[in-house]
Design a protein around this motif. Structure first.
Motif, short mmCIF file in Angstrom:
data_model
loop_
_atom_site.label_atom_id
_atom_site.label_comp_id
_atom_site.label_asym_id
_atom_site.label_seq_id
_atom_site.Cartn_x
_atom_site.Cartn_y
_atom_site.Cartn_z
N MET A 18 0.84 -1.19 0.00
CA MET A 18 0.00 0.00 0.00
C MET A 18 0.88 1.24 0.00
O MET A 18 1.70 1.42 0.89
CB MET A 18 -0.92 0.01 1.22
CG MET A 18 -1.91 1.17 1.21
SD MET A 18 -3.09 1.06 2.58
CE MET A 18 -4.01 2.60 2.31
N GLU A 21 -0.45 8.08 0.95
CA GLU A 21 -1.53 8.85 0.33
C GLU A 21 -1.02 9.93 -0.62
O GLU A 21 -1.71 10.32 -1.57
CB GLU A 21 -2.37 9.47 1.44
CG GLU A 21 -3.73 9.97 1.02
CD GLU A 21 -4.56 10.32 2.23
OE1 GLU A 21 -4.98 11.48 2.35
OE2 GLU A 21 -4.77 9.43 3.08
N LEU A 103 -8.72 -1.40 0.33
CA LEU A 103 -7.43 -0.72 0.41
C LEU A 103 -6.62 -1.11 -0.82
O LEU A 103 -6.49 -2.29 -1.14
CB LEU A 103 -6.69 -1.11 1.70
CG LEU A 103 -7.38 -0.69 3.00
CD1 LEU A 103 -6.51 -1.07 4.21
CD2 LEU A 103 -7.70 0.79 3.02
N PHE A 104 -6.10 -0.12 -1.51
CA PHE A 104 -5.40 -0.34 -2.77
C PHE A 104 -3.92 -0.57 -2.53
O PHE A 104 -3.31 0.06 -1.66
CB PHE A 104 -5.58 0.87 -3.69
CG PHE A 104 -6.97 1.03 -4.24
CD1 PHE A 104 -7.31 0.50 -5.47
CD2 PHE A 104 -7.93 1.72 -3.51
CE1 PHE A 104 -8.59 0.66 -5.99
CE2 PHE A 104 -9.21 1.89 -4.01
CZ PHE A 104 -9.55 1.36 -5.25
N VAL A 105 -3.36 -1.48 -3.32
CA VAL A 105 -1.93 -1.78 -3.26
C VAL A 105 -1.35 -1.66 -4.67
O VAL A 105 -2.05 -1.85 -5.66
CB VAL A 105 -1.67 -3.19 -2.69
CG1 VAL A 105 -2.00 -3.23 -1.20
CG2 VAL A 105 -2.46 -4.26 -3.44
N THR A 106 -0.06 -1.34 -4.75
CA THR A 106 0.61 -1.17 -6.03
C THR A 106 1.93 -1.93 -6.03
O THR A 106 2.44 -2.34 -4.98
CB THR A 106 0.90 0.31 -6.31
OG1 THR A 106 1.80 0.82 -5.30
CG2 THR A 106 -0.38 1.13 -6.30
N HIS A 146 -8.31 -9.20 -6.89
CA HIS A 146 -8.13 -8.68 -5.54
C HIS A 146 -8.06 -9.83 -4.54
O HIS A 146 -8.33 -10.98 -4.87
CB HIS A 146 -9.28 -7.76 -5.17
CG HIS A 146 -10.62 -8.45 -5.14
ND1 HIS A 146 -11.30 -8.79 -6.29
CD2 HIS A 146 -11.38 -8.89 -4.11
CE1 HIS A 146 -12.42 -9.40 -5.97
NE2 HIS A 146 -12.50 -9.47 -4.65
N GLY A 155 -9.71 1.26 7.20
CA GLY A 155 -8.62 2.05 6.66
C GLY A 155 -8.19 3.19 7.58
O GLY A 155 -7.01 3.55 7.62
N ILE A 160 -0.33 4.95 6.68
CA ILE A 160 0.81 4.49 5.91
C ILE A 160 1.78 5.64 5.67
O ILE A 160 1.40 6.70 5.16
CB ILE A 160 0.35 3.91 4.55
CG1 ILE A 160 -0.58 2.70 4.78
CG2 ILE A 160 1.55 3.53 3.70
CD1 ILE A 160 0.09 1.49 5.36
N LEU A 195 -0.42 -5.66 3.07
CA LEU A 195 -0.24 -4.24 2.75
C LEU A 195 1.23 -3.84 2.68
O LEU A 195 1.54 -2.66 2.44
CB LEU A 195 -0.96 -3.37 3.78
CG LEU A 195 -2.48 -3.51 3.84
CD1 LEU A 195 -3.06 -2.59 4.91
CD2 LEU A 195 -3.14 -3.23 2.49
N GLN A 341 -11.37 7.70 -0.15
CA GLN A 341 -10.44 6.58 -0.30
C GLN A 341 -9.72 6.75 -1.64
O GLN A 341 -10.36 6.83 -2.70
CB GLN A 341 -11.17 5.24 -0.28
CG GLN A 341 -10.26 4.02 -0.38
CD GLN A 341 -9.30 3.93 0.81
OE1 GLN A 341 -8.12 4.24 0.67
NE2 GLN A 341 -9.80 3.52 1.96
N GLN A 343 -7.53 5.92 -4.93
CA GLN A 343 -7.10 4.86 -5.84
C GLN A 343 -5.80 5.30 -6.47
O GLN A 343 -5.76 6.28 -7.21
CB GLN A 343 -8.15 4.63 -6.94
CG GLN A 343 -7.72 3.60 -7.97
CD GLN A 343 -8.69 3.48 -9.12
OE1 GLN A 343 -9.86 3.82 -9.00
NE2 GLN A 343 -8.22 3.01 -10.27
#
Length: 352
Positions: A18, A21, A103-106, A146, A155, A160, A195, A341, A343
């Motif tokens: 994650m 922000e 919750l988005f992860v990259t 996902h 969240g 983070i 995460l 939230q 993305q």
């Protein structure tokens, strides 16, 4: 689109984590307020503040807005005409997508995926069956692969900071109404694998009468990998004074991923006591939201409003720091970070 479970390869094993922000966004996700009873008769004022917030965010990045019924969609569409907003019809209980959304992860290849944690309305305090399904709705909208994780996590309970570092509070995560039997060590394991959190830092508690049991995003936030802004209460007779002072002392002893101390910046709480339908409200300036080129900071018509903006503005070089009214929204117990939230930018991962 793949549904991955706790028995499959974890996000960490595939290089996902994650991001903080402040990294680039593809969009902001939000949910439109619809229930006057949940807002104690203040729905009209809440919608007016929501509309101002959505319009402000949409000047910088697209907004994906969930609406629970035809009336809500029509109301939102009228108030937001001309803004960069896409509407999605999704059953909802309430608007707190920071907590009930995915919750988005990259990963380094530029792909984006999602983790679907369970949501039980902060330990069963409210109805949550529809909100618990919001992550699935988002994954269908995006056609994204996902992970479905059998652990309750909001969240707003996790901040983070980048480089694998995150902050949380014991008062929230260690309640037995969320995940009975999960201790600090087991939480660290889940957050590492799903995460990418390699260093989890724990504070004691949050604000008085916060129905989330003390979310970190109402008191203490990263503004970059080395800088933490944390709420303080100068009035020694206020119940928040001792808790915030203990958190401040703990933060000064903490270190980053390289073992270096953080830069700690003190942020005042609003000076005036706010009373809501269910007792004291938890207004805070720490519940700001960071987006592409901007930061939106809640304002309450309080003597400390301008001071908070003056403290935060230098911490976000290159971003416009914008104060917007949250006096009606706080009646529901949260503010701007709680109802957004992010993305992250990147191609949606299909699992291939």
């Amino acid at each position: 689109m793949k549904h991955l479970s706790a028995t499959d390869a974890t996000p960490r094993s595939l290089g996902f984590a994650m991001p903080p922000e402040w990294e680039r966004h593809a969009a902001t996700w939000m949910s439109w307020p619809a229930d006057d009873e949940l807002w104690f008769g203040h729905l009209e004022a809440v919608r007016a503040e929501f509309a101002e917030l959505v319009r402000t965010i949409a000047r910088f990045e697209p907004v994906q807005l969930l609406t629970r019924d035809a009336h809500s969609r029509q109301d939102a569409a009228e108030r937001l005409a001309g803004a960069d907003v896409t509407f999605h019809d999704v059953p909802l209980n309430d608007v707190w997508i920071r907590d009930n959304g995915p919750l988005f992860v990259t990963r380094a290849s530029g792909e984006v995926s999602l983790v679907n944690w369970r949501f039980n309305a902060w330990g069963g305090k409210f109805d949550s069956a529809e909100d618990d399904r919001v992550p699935e709705a988002v994954t269908h909208i995006l056609d994204a692969s996902h992970w479905d994780v059998p652990v309750v996590l909001e969240g707003g309970a996790l901040e983070i900071g980048g480089a694998g570092v995150a902050l949380t509070t014991r008062s929230c995560l260690l309640t037995d109404t969320r995940n009975l039997g999960l201790d600090a060590g087991k939480y660290a394991d889940w957050l590492r694998e799903y995460l990418g959190v390699s260093k989890l830092l724990w504070l004691g508690a949050g604000l008085e009468n916060d129905h989330t049991d003390g979310h970190i995003d109402t008191i203490t936030r990263f503004t970059d990998e080395r800088t933490i802004v944390t709420s303080v209460e100068a009035d020694e007779t206020d119940p928040n004074h001792a808790v915030m002072s203990a958190n401040l002392a703990a933060l000064r002893e903490m270190t980053d991923a390289d073992g270096q101390p953080f830069r700690i910046v003190e942020l005042p709480l609003p000076a005036e006591y706010l009373e809501g339908a269910e007792g004291r409200l938890p207004p805070t300036y720490a519940n700001f939201y960071i987006g592409n080129g901007f930061v939106v900071v809640p304002q309450y018509g309080d003597p400390n409003d301008a001071r908070a903006l003056d403290i935060l503005a230098p911490l976000f070089p290159g971003r416009e720091v914008i104060g917007l009214s949250s006096r009606a929204i706080i009646e529901g117990g949260g503010s701007f970070h709680c109802i957004t939230q992010q993305q992250p930018a990147g191609a949606v991962w299909t699992g291939e």
